[in-house]
Design a protein around this motif. Structure first.
Motif, PDB file in Angstrom:
ATOM      1  N   LEU A   5       1.791   1.610  -3.556  1.00 56.60           N
ATOM      2  CA  LEU A   5       0.738   2.092  -4.321  1.00 56.60           C
ATOM      3  C   LEU A   5       0.688   3.718  -4.360  1.00 56.60           C
ATOM      4  N   SER A   6       0.578   4.127  -2.907  1.00 57.58           N
ATOM      5  CA  SER A   6       0.653   5.429  -2.662  1.00 57.58           C
ATOM      6  C   SER A   6       1.692   6.325  -3.376  1.00 57.58           C
ATOM      7  N   THR A  11      -6.997   0.615  -8.320  1.00 60.03           N
ATOM      8  CA  THR A  11      -6.136  -0.662  -8.746  1.00 60.03           C
ATOM      9  C   THR A  11      -7.168  -1.729  -9.467  1.00 60.03           C
ATOM     10  N   GLN A  66       0.837  -1.226  -0.024  1.00 54.51           N
ATOM     11  CA  GLN A  66      -0.114   0.027  -0.094  1.00 54.51           C
ATOM     12  C   GLN A  66       0.814   1.257   0.095  1.00 54.51           C
ATOM     13  N   THR A  68      -2.894  -5.515  -9.273  1.00 60.14           N
ATOM     14  CA  THR A  68      -2.637  -6.109  -7.973  1.00 60.14           C
ATOM     15  C   THR A  68      -2.827  -7.646  -7.958  1.00 60.14           C
ATOM     16  N   ASN A 104      -5.951  -4.439   0.441  1.00 58.62           N
ATOM     17  CA  ASN A 104      -6.385  -3.151   0.114  1.00 58.62           C
ATOM     18  C   ASN A 104      -7.840  -3.031   0.322  1.00 58.62           C
ATOM     19  N   GLU A 111      -4.701  -7.156  -3.093  1.00 60.03           N
ATOM     20  CA  GLU A 111      -6.248  -6.493  -3.456  1.00 60.03           C
ATOM     21  C   GLU A 111      -7.031  -6.839  -1.995  1.00 60.03           C
ATOM     22  N   ILE A 169      -2.661   0.249 -12.788  1.00 58.87           N
ATOM     23  CA  ILE A 169      -1.867  -0.556 -11.711  1.00 58.87           C
ATOM     24  C   ILE A 169      -2.732  -1.858 -11.076  1.00 58.87           C
ATOM     25  N   ILE A 221       1.761  -5.124  -8.677  1.00 55.83           N
ATOM     26  CA  ILE A 221       2.317  -5.266  -7.346  1.00 55.83           C
ATOM     27  C   ILE A 221       1.762  -6.629  -6.799  1.00 55.83           C
ATOM     28  N   LEU A 279      -6.254   4.873  -1.080  1.00 55.82           N
ATOM     29  CA  LEU A 279      -5.384   4.180  -2.195  1.00 55.82           C
ATOM     30  C   LEU A 279      -5.844   4.563  -3.584  1.00 55.82           C
TER      31      LEU A 279
END
Length: 337
Positions: free
Chosen positions: A183-184, A216, A180, A195, A203, A200, A193, A234, A213
């Motif tokens: 991701l930021s 994704t 995370q 995941t 997330n 996920e 993007i 990711i 976030l």
């Protein structure tokens, strides 16, 4: 007569007799106080759990149906003869240091922590105490982290180059915390993007709590990589090189970890790129945190304990090593597979 220490180190974990509870125990106990939801700190099999409001939903996601309650940062709870409170550790969302006070004597168990603000997790809060139990995952002078914006620029430049070359960029990181944070840091203008399912799912738990976030896309078996050209994925390190990842065709791999500061580890990972970024304190962060506690005694746990402990004792602190079963930061987190 000398009183027994408020926190003692047992074969089940850090124990408080005054409250009859354990902090991050590694064997089943009746009452467990948990600093954060990584698997080496939040284990299954406890009678009851107590964690922060931010950590408990992730623990339930990972551990299933558990008997547990949550506590806000700074809230004081009396357990037996001990007063307990949780304070931000800056490690991952919801992570905490645990403060325990008995008859005016204060101990703090740090759990894992990061002394710099990453803009996503709750920032580290120094807690004054008489006794401080500190991690030392990166307790060597070689570990000194660059500013986060510098690392973000490195990652985005690499991703853009991959996209321009018609490759998918795969970036390996823990599904809780590191993923995370990365991701930021990403620039969504570069491309989609994607995941891994483990990322996920985490997330979703965090988004449900209000953490913000970027958008994704779940890279599950139904996803067609051809529909997402120029993407970054990711995923947990264990998923790199798997049949799942190979379906994306031409790709480059990167790893995001403090261990990327060690050249030999970068070579052994056989990735195309290594980005030096950690959710643990670096050398300076560890020393700064210890200074700010003003603790009379320091107890050094997992990591480069002997070297870090020696430095502390040679430079005016009273310190000792305490063996634990915490694993610290690893590129091969088994629960992330």
């Amino acid at each position: 007569m000398t009183r027994e220490p408020i926190l003692t180190f047992t074969d089940k974990g850090i124990y408080c007799a005054a409250g009859d509870f354990y902090i991050d125990p590694w064997r089943p106990v009746a009452r467990a106080l948990i600093t954060h939801a990584h698997a080496d700190h939040a284990r299954s099999g406890m009678g009851t759990y107590l964690a922060t409001d931010g950590t408990l939903p992730i623990m339930r996601h990972r551990l299933g149906d558990i008997s547990a309650s949550s506590i806000a940062y700074g809230q004081v709870l009396r357990i037996g003869d001990a007063e307990v409170s949780f304070h931000p550790a800056g490690h991952v969302p919801g992570s905490a240091q645990i403060r325990v006070e008995v008859d005016g004597e204060v101990w703090v168990a740090s759990g894992d922590y990061k002394a710099t603000d990453d803009g996503f997790s709750e920032p580290f809060e120094p807690v004054k105490c008489h006794h401080f139990i500190t991690e030392s995952t990166f307790g060597l002078p070689v570990f000194r982290w660059a500013e986060q914006n510098v690392v973000a620029a490195e990652i985005n430049t690499w991703w853009a180059a991959c996209a321009a070359a018609g490759k998918t960029a795969f970036l390996g990181a823990y599904s809780l915390g590191k993923a995370q944070r990365l991701l930021s840091m990403l620039d969504p203008d570069i491309g989609p993007i994607l995941t891994h399912t483990a990322v996920e799912n985490t997330n979703k738990v965090l988004r449900d709590q209000g953490y913000v976030l970027p958008d994704t896309i779940l890279a599950n078996a139904d996803l067609n990589p051809k529909d997402h050209k120029g993407a970054i994925v990711i995923c947990p390190p264990a998923a790199m090189g798997s049949a799942w990842s190979r379906k994306f065709g031409p790709q480059e791999t990167g790893f995001a970890s403090g261990w990327m500061a060690v050249r030999g580890i970068r070579r052994r990972r056989a990735g195309d790129r290594g980005f030096i970024i950690s959710d643990h304190a670096d050398w300076n962060g560890l020393l700064d945190a210890i200074k700010l506690t003003e603790a009379e005694n320091t107890y050094v746990t997992h990591g480069y304990t002997d070297i870090f402990n020696q430095y502390l004792n040679e430079n005016g602190w009273r310190s000792q090593v305490v063996p634990t079963r915490f694993e610290g930061d690893s590129l091969d987190a088994k629960e992330e597979a």
